[in-house]
Design a protein around this motif. Sequence first.
Motif, mmCIF file in Angstrom:
data_model
loop_
_atom_site.group_PDB
_atom_site.id
_atom_site.type_symbol
_atom_site.label_atom_id
_atom_site.label_comp_id
_atom_site.label_asym_id
_atom_site.label_seq_id
_atom_site.Cartn_x
_atom_site.Cartn_y
_atom_site.Cartn_z
ATOM 1 N N ILE A 68 -5.941 -0.628 25.258
ATOM 2 C CA ILE A 68 -5.831 -2.014 24.808
ATOM 3 C C ILE A 68 -6.800 -2.243 23.652
ATOM 4 O O ILE A 68 -7.797 -1.546 23.520
ATOM 5 N N GLY A 69 -6.480 -3.203 22.820
ATOM 6 C CA GLY A 69 -7.336 -3.531 21.694
ATOM 7 C C GLY A 69 -8.210 -4.735 21.993
ATOM 8 O O GLY A 69 -7.847 -5.601 22.784
ATOM 9 N N LEU A 70 -9.367 -4.768 21.371
ATOM 10 C CA LEU A 70 -10.250 -5.933 21.410
ATOM 11 C C LEU A 70 -10.582 -6.294 19.973
ATOM 12 O O LEU A 70 -11.195 -5.488 19.256
ATOM 13 N N ALA A 71 -10.167 -7.468 19.534
ATOM 14 C CA ALA A 71 -10.417 -7.920 18.166
ATOM 15 C C ALA A 71 -11.481 -9.008 18.190
ATOM 16 O O ALA A 71 -11.269 -10.081 18.761
ATOM 17 N N VAL A 72 -12.638 -8.728 17.587
ATOM 18 C CA VAL A 72 -13.756 -9.677 17.555
ATOM 19 C C VAL A 72 -14.250 -9.826 16.124
ATOM 20 O O VAL A 72 -14.072 -8.935 15.295
ATOM 21 N N PRO A 73 -14.909 -10.953 15.815
ATOM 22 C CA PRO A 73 -15.356 -11.176 14.437
ATOM 23 C C PRO A 73 -16.444 -10.220 13.964
ATOM 24 O O PRO A 73 -16.324 -9.633 12.893
ATOM 25 N N GLU A 74 -17.511 -10.063 14.750
ATOM 26 C CA GLU A 74 -18.660 -9.295 14.277
ATOM 27 C C GLU A 74 -19.367 -8.594 15.434
ATOM 28 O O GLU A 74 -19.940 -9.255 16.287
ATOM 29 N N GLU A 101 -11.674 -3.640 17.084
ATOM 30 C CA GLU A 101 -11.442 -3.917 15.660
ATOM 31 C C GLU A 101 -12.220 -5.175 15.286
ATOM 32 O O GLU A 101 -12.283 -6.128 16.066
ATOM 33 N N GLN A 102 -12.821 -5.179 14.086
ATOM 34 C CA GLN A 102 -13.492 -6.380 13.582
ATOM 35 C C GLN A 102 -12.544 -7.170 12.684
ATOM 36 O O GLN A 102 -11.790 -6.593 11.918
ATOM 37 N N THR A 103 -12.637 -8.506 12.781
ATOM 38 C CA THR A 103 -11.694 -9.381 12.060
ATOM 39 C C THR A 103 -12.425 -10.363 11.157
ATOM 40 O O THR A 103 -11.987 -11.497 10.988
ATOM 41 N N THR A 104 -13.517 -9.983 10.582
ATOM 42 C CA THR A 104 -14.493 -10.895 9.979
ATOM 43 C C THR A 104 -13.949 -11.912 8.998
ATOM 44 O O THR A 104 -14.558 -12.949 8.784
ATOM 45 N N THR A 105 -12.817 -11.672 8.372
ATOM 46 C CA THR A 105 -12.381 -12.552 7.284
ATOM 47 C C THR A 105 -11.920 -13.925 7.735
ATOM 48 O O THR A 105 -12.070 -14.899 7.011
ATOM 49 N N GLY A 106 -11.315 -14.042 8.912
ATOM 50 C CA GLY A 106 -10.828 -15.326 9.380
ATOM 51 C C GLY A 106 -9.486 -15.693 8.762
ATOM 52 O O GLY A 106 -8.971 -15.034 7.859
ATOM 53 N N GLY A 107 -8.869 -16.801 9.259
ATOM 54 C CA GLY A 107 -7.632 -17.318 8.698
ATOM 55 C C GLY A 107 -6.464 -16.359 8.836
ATOM 56 O O GLY A 107 -6.392 -15.543 9.753
ATOM 57 N N PRO A 108 -5.493 -16.445 7.904
ATOM 58 C CA PRO A 108 -4.298 -15.584 7.972
ATOM 59 C C PRO A 108 -4.631 -14.098 7.984
ATOM 60 O O PRO A 108 -3.950 -13.304 8.627
ATOM 61 N N ASP A 109 -5.696 -13.700 7.264
ATOM 62 C CA ASP A 109 -6.081 -12.291 7.261
ATOM 63 C C ASP A 109 -6.508 -11.832 8.647
ATOM 64 O O ASP A 109 -6.323 -10.666 9.027
ATOM 65 N N GLU A 110 -7.087 -12.741 9.399
ATOM 66 C CA GLU A 110 -7.503 -12.418 10.764
ATOM 67 C C GLU A 110 -6.275 -12.127 11.630
ATOM 68 O O GLU A 110 -6.261 -11.175 12.417
ATOM 69 N N MET A 117 -3.018 -3.908 14.472
ATOM 70 C CA MET A 117 -3.579 -3.023 15.489
ATOM 71 C C MET A 117 -2.495 -2.223 16.201
ATOM 72 O O MET A 117 -2.789 -1.228 16.865
ATOM 73 N N ARG A 118 -1.236 -2.598 16.051
ATOM 74 C CA ARG A 118 -0.139 -1.872 16.674
ATOM 75 C C ARG A 118 -0.076 -0.422 16.186
ATOM 76 O O ARG A 118 0.402 0.468 16.896
#
Length: 346
Positions: A68-74, A101-110, A117-118
């Motif tokens: 499973i994936g875990l997507a967090v900002p930082e 996975e890190q998603t730091t950008t926020g918004g649509p890019d997040e 991640m698929r």
Amino acid sequence: MSSNGGSVTMQDVASLAKVSVKTVSNVLADYEHVSEKMRERVLAAVAELNYEINVSARNLRTGRTQVIGLAVPELSQAYFAELADAVIRAAQERNYTVLIEQTTTGGPDEIATVAAMRRHAIDGVIFSPFALEAGDLGSLDVDFPVVVLADRDAGSPADHVTMSNREAIKATTNHLIDSGRSRIAVIGANPHDPIGTAAMRFRGYADALGEHGRQVDDALVCSVPLWHRADGAAAIEALIEQGTPFDAVVCFNDALALGAMASLQRLGRRVPEDVAVVGFDDIEDSRFSTPTLTTISPGREATARTAVDSLVRRIEQPELRGEPVDTAIDFQLVVRNSSRSTSPLP
């Protein structure tokens, strides 16, 4: 070893357990319609023969990877690092591996980062958003289950695990008021976040003031670009430079609070005698700061376990479709030395 001198096979396990190969396969696939007695007999044979399950073959049969994936900002933020640790431990108990996975950008890019991640052949994702706007989660069009660690967003197709951001900050602000503080600053407001975590926490701050007949003083509201220690330190420096009187600070996370305390002490303000400080997250550092930090414990372990359980249920029982489920996690106000009671300023 098997009787022919080769590697142990599923047939060897079946022979020792005196069951069919199909029964061994069902037990190893954790098929629910197997009696506990039969399961114990097969697992005992597996242990005796030191049989190694062919994970790749099992994945081909089930169509799952057990990842499973875990997507967090930082991950550099202690809260998310500790959350990741809790998710990994909860997933291991369910025989899943976690990819982060890190998603730091926020918004649509997040959203795009989560959808991408698929490519890692995961079975589902736990997603802790950073800076989404209303409706963003409605565009999360993916073919795997998702559990979101945030308040429900209109149109979101995912299960949500939520914390009581508003009530928690209201509790910390009430604690300061009840302790005799009269000029309570707030650090962490974000004018560009009308619906997210910052907005909910600010409403809790305003709720507490309002219930005590006080109004929000804009001079005490510190907007910051990020919730890092440096931002908390800079906010305190700005308040003092502007000559704004204050005797307490509500910080929207522990990193801001630790930075705020460092600046207060460097600039000659005693904590808590001159200024009380409270945070949010109950990270490990909060228990070892000087003074120890009063904070909100948001139920990180319960959040991780609930999120993993919810995601695994969606992965392993896709037939149980239905409306997305929201689960609220309780918080606890942890009172420590940074906010002990004192008399209000004259």
